[in-house]
Design a protein around this motif. Structure first.
Motif, PDB file in Angstrom:
ATOM      1  N   ALA A 296     -69.888  -4.522  45.842  1.00 48.30           N
ATOM      2  CA  ALA A 296     -69.109  -5.455  46.665  1.00 48.30           C
ATOM      3  C   ALA A 296     -69.581  -6.889  46.434  1.00 48.30           C
ATOM      4  N   GLU A 297     -70.892  -7.068  46.284  1.00 56.49           N
ATOM      5  CA  GLU A 297     -71.414  -8.416  46.029  1.00 56.49           C
ATOM      6  C   GLU A 297     -70.986  -8.905  44.648  1.00 56.49           C
ATOM      7  N   THR A 298     -71.054  -8.047  43.644  1.00 54.58           N
ATOM      8  CA  THR A 298     -70.643  -8.476  42.298  1.00 54.58           C
ATOM      9  C   THR A 298     -69.140  -8.759  42.253  1.00 54.58           C
ATOM     10  N   ASP A 299     -68.353  -7.971  42.978  1.00 48.27           N
ATOM     11  CA  ASP A 299     -66.906  -8.213  43.008  1.00 48.27           C
ATOM     12  C   ASP A 299     -66.589  -9.547  43.683  1.00 48.27           C
ATOM     13  N   ALA A 300     -67.363  -9.897  44.711  1.00 48.59           N
ATOM     14  CA  ALA A 300     -67.171 -11.189  45.376  1.00 48.59           C
ATOM     15  C   ALA A 300     -67.511 -12.338  44.420  1.00 48.59           C
ATOM     16  N   LEU A 301     -68.561 -12.152  43.633  1.00 49.34           N
ATOM     17  CA  LEU A 301     -68.926 -13.168  42.649  1.00 49.34           C
ATOM     18  C   LEU A 301     -67.817 -13.324  41.599  1.00 49.34           C
ATOM     19  N   LEU A 302     -67.287 -12.198  41.126  1.00 47.04           N
ATOM     20  CA  LEU A 302     -66.265 -12.239  40.088  1.00 47.04           C
ATOM     21  C   LEU A 302     -64.920 -12.729  40.623  1.00 47.04           C
ATOM     22  N   ALA A 303     -64.679 -12.556  41.903  1.00 44.53           N
ATOM     23  CA  ALA A 303     -63.439 -13.072  42.485  1.00 44.53           C
ATOM     24  C   ALA A 303     -63.406 -14.593  42.383  1.00 44.53           C
ATOM     25  N   ALA A 304     -64.575 -15.199  42.514  1.00 43.62           N
ATOM     26  CA  ALA A 304     -64.668 -16.660  42.419  1.00 43.62           C
ATOM     27  C   ALA A 304     -64.726 -17.129  40.973  1.00 43.62           C
ATOM     28  N   GLU A 305     -65.387 -16.354  40.114  1.00 42.84           N
ATOM     29  CA  GLU A 305     -65.553 -16.744  38.710  1.00 42.84           C
ATOM     30  C   GLU A 305     -65.336 -15.508  37.827  1.00 42.84           C
ATOM     31  N   PRO A 306     -64.094 -15.152  37.571  1.00 44.24           N
ATOM     32  CA  PRO A 306     -63.805 -13.889  36.873  1.00 44.24           C
ATOM     33  C   PRO A 306     -64.311 -13.831  35.438  1.00 44.24           C
ATOM     34  N   ASP A 307     -64.527 -14.971  34.800  1.00 44.32           N
ATOM     35  CA  ASP A 307     -65.002 -14.970  33.422  1.00 44.32           C
ATOM     36  C   ASP A 307     -66.463 -15.434  33.312  1.00 44.32           C
ATOM     37  N   ASN A 308     -67.208 -15.268  34.376  1.00 47.44           N
ATOM     38  CA  ASN A 308     -68.638 -15.587  34.310  1.00 47.44           C
ATOM     39  C   ASN A 308     -69.341 -14.405  33.637  1.00 47.44           C
ATOM     40  N   PRO A 309     -69.892 -14.597  32.428  1.00 48.40           N
ATOM     41  CA  PRO A 309     -70.449 -13.447  31.703  1.00 48.40           C
ATOM     42  C   PRO A 309     -71.646 -12.821  32.395  1.00 48.40           C
ATOM     43  N   TRP A 310     -72.389 -13.650  33.125  1.00 49.25           N
ATOM     44  CA  TRP A 310     -73.589 -13.111  33.789  1.00 49.25           C
ATOM     45  C   TRP A 310     -73.209 -12.222  34.968  1.00 49.25           C
ATOM     46  N   PHE A 311     -72.147 -12.583  35.678  1.00 47.28           N
ATOM     47  CA  PHE A 311     -71.661 -11.734  36.773  1.00 47.28           C
ATOM     48  C   PHE A 311     -71.102 -10.424  36.213  1.00 47.28           C
ATOM     49  N   LEU A 312     -70.373 -10.525  35.095  1.00 45.93           N
ATOM     50  CA  LEU A 312     -69.846  -9.324  34.454  1.00 45.93           C
ATOM     51  C   LEU A 312     -70.988  -8.420  33.979  1.00 45.93           C
ATOM     52  N   GLU A 313     -72.022  -9.034  33.418  1.00 46.54           N
ATOM     53  CA  GLU A 313     -73.178  -8.252  32.971  1.00 46.54           C
ATOM     54  C   GLU A 313     -73.813  -7.519  34.152  1.00 46.54           C
ATOM     55  N   LEU A 314     -73.963  -8.224  35.268  1.00 44.59           N
ATOM     56  CA  LEU A 314     -74.584  -7.610  36.444  1.00 44.59           C
ATOM     57  C   LEU A 314     -73.762  -6.418  36.940  1.00 44.59           C
ATOM     58  N   LYS A 315     -72.443  -6.581  37.002  1.00 45.93           N
ATOM     59  CA  LYS A 315     -71.620  -5.459  37.468  1.00 45.93           C
ATOM     60  C   LYS A 315     -71.760  -4.275  36.520  1.00 45.93           C
ATOM     61  N   GLY A 316     -71.722  -4.547  35.227  1.00 45.35           N
ATOM     62  CA  GLY A 316     -71.884  -3.464  34.261  1.00 45.35           C
ATOM     63  C   GLY A 316     -73.232  -2.784  34.382  1.00 45.35           C
ATOM     64  N   GLN A 317     -74.271  -3.575  34.614  1.00 45.07           N
ATOM     65  CA  GLN A 317     -75.609  -3.008  34.754  1.00 45.07           C
ATOM     66  C   GLN A 317     -75.698  -2.096  35.978  1.00 45.07           C
TER      67      GLN A 317
END
Length: 455
Positions: A296-317
């Motif tokens: 839920a926290e990573t999805d909130a981060l990506l909602a604000a910045e959907p192409d932030n690679p570090w947020f995407l990496e965190l969700k994948g991890q």
């Protein structure tokens, strides 16, 4: 009733302690994170340019150590403790530290440190030999006196040399900050923090205590640097807001990764909806096996910045480490694409592809993992995963080469030599992998010879 120890026994015991003291300290663990490494690299780049060193030739390595420290240990690498990142409030403060450490590199202080250590040891050993001679001649007290005087001379010589180096490096740091157009306010505020810590720890700030210190008195350093930095045109240059935002996020991320979840949630409570706080909480929830809350926290981060690679990496991890590798593929593929196959992120994607246990994914895994190790050969995790792919495909020579790469990095030289030689014997003659197997074998053999000669 115990008698007084014989002076010769005392001298020999001290000689043994000197020998043991010469052994290097145990290696500290290195923290690898693509986002933090890129941030430190970007912080350092303008300072390297101002120092006239070759851009890209100086690296910053993050060490998992809670103390507030940074150091240079030979070569062109600056080692920064995680505790220093935690203690800093701004990116500008960290840049002040990096500028100082860069001065050690440009002055070749790591090499001169070894030279001065040898000189100090020479004084110690000479006094030891003279002291032993006096004892054997029957003048035990005189021998102890010679020893004490020699040790004091050695220590005094070494500490004086180190203080001179630090003072010179402070000035070099000032020049690099000025040349890069970066304010020195962060350097001053960080030194003030160090001085406050010293006072709270009970370290004397008096002039008479200076002779026993490895560094100049922090108050004196602040006074000298303030006079220079406040008159510099860059003093009132505002901080880079983007760099500061990146620093705050990386600091929170590091805190969430290293601290126990209750501490993280106390420092970054759910009421704090900033990106940095969400970053920290995502790690805390993940470590606490509250996976839905971490996602839920990573999805909130990506909602604000959907192409932030570090947020995407965190969700994948989080998905991968929670046993959901198939779901991890999409964010990790996108993060790999956005970072142009950053070796750490590509390595994580390769791991996720293998973890699906679908042979149809193994060709893609091999491609991204090979790209990862080509960009960063010193990545044992990616080499291990690549070895898994090779073994699954029945490519045993390359699987053994991958094992040798991991083993030589872990200083398992006998195993590395055996695997590299076995790989070389069966790989196509003259191929890049065949040549690499030779290189690994040579490296392992040289290290084994070095260990043998030390004995």
């Amino acid at each position: 009733m115990r008698g007084r120890p014989h002076p010769l026994a005392y001298l020999l015991a001290l000689l043994a302690s000197l020998i043991f003291a010469a052994h290097p300290a145990a290696a500290q663990s290195i923290l690898r994170d693509a986002e933090t490494e890129q941030l430190l690299k970007d912080m350092l780049a303008p300072l390297v340019e101002a120092s006239e060193l070759e851009p890209g030739n100086v690296e910053v390595v993050l060490i998992n150590d809670g103390s507030i420290n940074a150091f240079v240990a030979g070569g062109q690498a600056i080692y920064v403790h995680s505790g220093l990142i935690g203690a800093a409030d701004t990116a500008n403060e960290v840049q002040g530290v990096l500028a100082h450490e860069l001065g050690h590199i440009t002055a070749g202080h790591a090499v001169r440190f070894e030279e001065r250590t040898k000189a100090a040891n020479g004084i110690s050993i000479l006094s030891l030999l003279l002291g032993v001679g006096a004892v054997l001649a029957g003048a035990g007290d005189a021998g102890l006196g010679i020893l004490a005087a020699g040790q004091q001379a050695a220590i005094g010589s070494f500490l004086s040399f180190n203080r001179d180096q630090e003072a010179a490096t402070d000035l070099a740091g000032y020049r690099y900050l000025s040349g890069a157009g970066i304010s020195g306010k962060g350097m001053i505020t960080f030194f003030e923090k160090l001085r406050g810590n010293e006072i709270r720890a009970g370290y004397s700030q008096a002039d008479e205590a200076a002779y026993s210190r490895t560094h100049p008195l922090t108050g004196d350093r602040i006074q000298v640097l303030r006079g220079l930095l406040e008159s510099d045109p860059a003093w009132d240059t505002p901080p880079d807001p983007e760099l500061q935002q990146r620093f705050v996020r990386a600091k929170a991320k590091l805190y969430g990764f290293l601290a126990e979840p209750p501490r993280t949630l106390a420092a970054y409570p759910p009421s704090d909806t900033s990106a940095a706080a969400r970053y920290a909480r995502a790690y805390a929830y993940h470590k606490d096996a509250r996976i839905d809350m971490a996602i839920a926290e990573t999805d909130a981060l990506l909602a604000a910045e959907p192409d932030n690679p570090w947020f995407l990496e965190l969700k994948g991890q989080v998905l991968l480490e929670s046993g959901r590798p198939r779901e991890a593929l999409a964010p990790l593929r996108r993060a790999t694409e956005l970072t142009l196959s950053h070796p750490l992120i590509a390595g994580l994607l390769g791991h996720a592809l293998i973890a699906t246990e679908d042979p149809a994914n193994f060709a893609e895994a091999e491609g991204v993992l090979r790209a990862s190790v080509q960009k960063d050969r010193y990545n044992p995790f990616a080499w291990y995963q690549l070895g898994v792919v090779y073994e699954a495909r029945g490519d045993i020579p390359r699987a053994r080469l991958a094992s040798a790469e991991v083993q030589v990095m872990n200083r398992q030289y006998p195993q590395a030599l055996a695997n590299a030689q076995a790989a070389e014997a069966y790989l196509p003659y003259g191929s890049p992998d065949w040549i690499r197997a030779q290189d690994v074998a040579l490296e392992a053999r040289a290290e084994l010879e070095r260990v043998k000669n030390r004995r």
